[in-house]
Scaffold this motif. Structure first.
Motif, short mmCIF file in Angstrom:
data_model
loop_
_atom_site.label_atom_id
_atom_site.label_comp_id
_atom_site.label_asym_id
_atom_site.label_seq_id
_atom_site.Cartn_x
_atom_site.Cartn_y
_atom_site.Cartn_z
N SER A 96 -4.67 4.11 9.27
CA SER A 96 -3.32 4.41 9.76
C SER A 96 -2.65 3.12 10.22
CB SER A 96 -3.36 5.43 10.90
OG SER A 96 -3.98 4.90 12.03
N VAL A 97 -1.33 3.11 10.14
CA VAL A 97 -0.54 1.96 10.57
C VAL A 97 0.65 2.47 11.38
CG1 VAL A 97 -1.17 0.48 8.62
CG2 VAL A 97 0.83 1.93 8.45
N ILE A 98 1.15 1.63 12.26
CA ILE A 98 2.35 1.93 13.02
C ILE A 98 3.50 1.15 12.38
CG2 ILE A 98 3.48 1.84 15.27
CD1 ILE A 98 0.98 3.67 15.18
N VAL A 99 4.58 1.84 12.09
CA VAL A 99 5.75 1.23 11.45
C VAL A 99 6.94 1.39 12.40
CG1 VAL A 99 7.34 1.40 9.51
CG2 VAL A 99 4.90 1.79 9.14
N LYS A 100 7.63 0.29 12.64
CA LYS A 100 8.84 0.34 13.47
C LYS A 100 10.01 -0.13 12.63
CE LYS A 100 10.61 -0.94 17.99
NZ LYS A 100 10.28 -1.61 19.26
N THR A 154 -2.55 5.37 5.32
CA THR A 154 -2.63 4.54 4.12
C THR A 154 -3.42 5.31 3.06
OG1 THR A 154 -4.69 3.45 4.74
CG2 THR A 154 -2.64 2.42 5.50
N ALA A 155 -3.30 4.88 1.82
CA ALA A 155 -4.03 5.51 0.73
C ALA A 155 -5.54 5.41 0.94
CB ALA A 155 -3.63 4.88 -0.61
N GLU A 156 -5.98 4.36 1.68
CA GLU A 156 -7.40 4.16 1.93
C GLU A 156 -7.92 5.01 3.08
OE1 GLU A 156 -5.21 1.40 1.99
OE2 GLU A 156 -5.50 1.11 -0.15
N VAL A 215 0.85 -1.19 0.00
CA VAL A 215 0.00 0.00 0.00
C VAL A 215 0.88 1.24 0.00
CG1 VAL A 215 -1.91 -1.10 1.24
CG2 VAL A 215 -0.17 0.11 2.51
N GLU A 216 0.32 2.34 -0.42
CA GLU A 216 1.04 3.60 -0.38
C GLU A 216 0.86 4.23 0.99
OE1 GLU A 216 0.98 7.93 -2.57
OE2 GLU A 216 0.20 6.20 -3.65
N LEU A 217 1.95 4.64 1.61
CA LEU A 217 1.90 5.28 2.92
C LEU A 217 2.32 6.74 2.80
CD1 LEU A 217 3.57 2.51 5.11
CD2 LEU A 217 1.14 2.95 4.79
N SER A 218 1.75 7.58 3.65
CA SER A 218 2.07 9.01 3.63
C SER A 218 1.94 9.59 5.03
CB SER A 218 1.13 9.74 2.67
OG SER A 218 -0.21 9.62 3.11
N ASP A 219 2.23 10.86 5.18
CA ASP A 219 2.08 11.62 6.42
C ASP A 219 2.70 10.94 7.63
OD1 ASP A 219 0.60 13.49 4.97
OD2 ASP A 219 -1.28 12.44 5.37
#
Length: 99
Positions: free
Chosen positions: A40-44, A35-37, A14-18
Motif C-alpha cells: 500500500s502507498v499513501i498518495v497526496k 499496489t499490484a504487488e 505501478v498499477e494502483l487500486s482500491d
C-alpha cells in the motif's frame, strides 16, 4: 479520485487500486491505495486553485528544508547512529539497523 489514482500510478510506474479516502483538506486529497504487488502507498494530491498551490509550495519547501538539514540535526539512535524512522517509515514497519 480515479484521475489521482492513474496519475500517481503513472509517476510510480505501478498499477494502483482500491483508493481509501484518508481525509485531506479543502486544498488536498489523501488516499491509501493498493499496489499490484499487494503493498500500500499513501498518495497526496493538491487541487489547482491558488490556495491549494500555496499549500503545495509551503509543504514542498518544508520537506526540502528538512532533507537538506536546515532545521538542525535530526536525532540519531545511540546504538547505531542511524536516523530514527519517520512516521511514514513506522507506518511501513521500517526498522533501524540495530533493532
Amino acid at each position: 479520485m480515479e484521475a489521482i489514482l492513474r496519475a500517481a500510478g503513472k509517476v510510480m510506474g505501478v498499477e494502483l487500486s482500491d483508493p481509501a479516502d484518508l481525509g485531506g483538506s479543502l486544498r488536498s486529497t489523501v488516499l491509501r491505495c493498493r499496489t499490484a504487488e499487494g503493498g500500500s502507498v499513501i498518495v497526496k494530491a493538491y487541487g489547482t486553485g491558488p490556495e491549494a498551490l500555496r499549500g503545495f509550495t509551503a509543504e514542498a519547501r518544508r520537506t526540502w528544508r528538512r532533507f537538506r538539514g536546515s532545521n538542525g540535526p535530526r536525532p540519531t539512535c545511540s546504538r547505531c547512529r542511524a536516523t530514527p524512522p519517520s512516521a511514514a517509515d513506522r507506518a511501513l514497519k521500517a526498522r533501524l539497523p540495530c533493532h
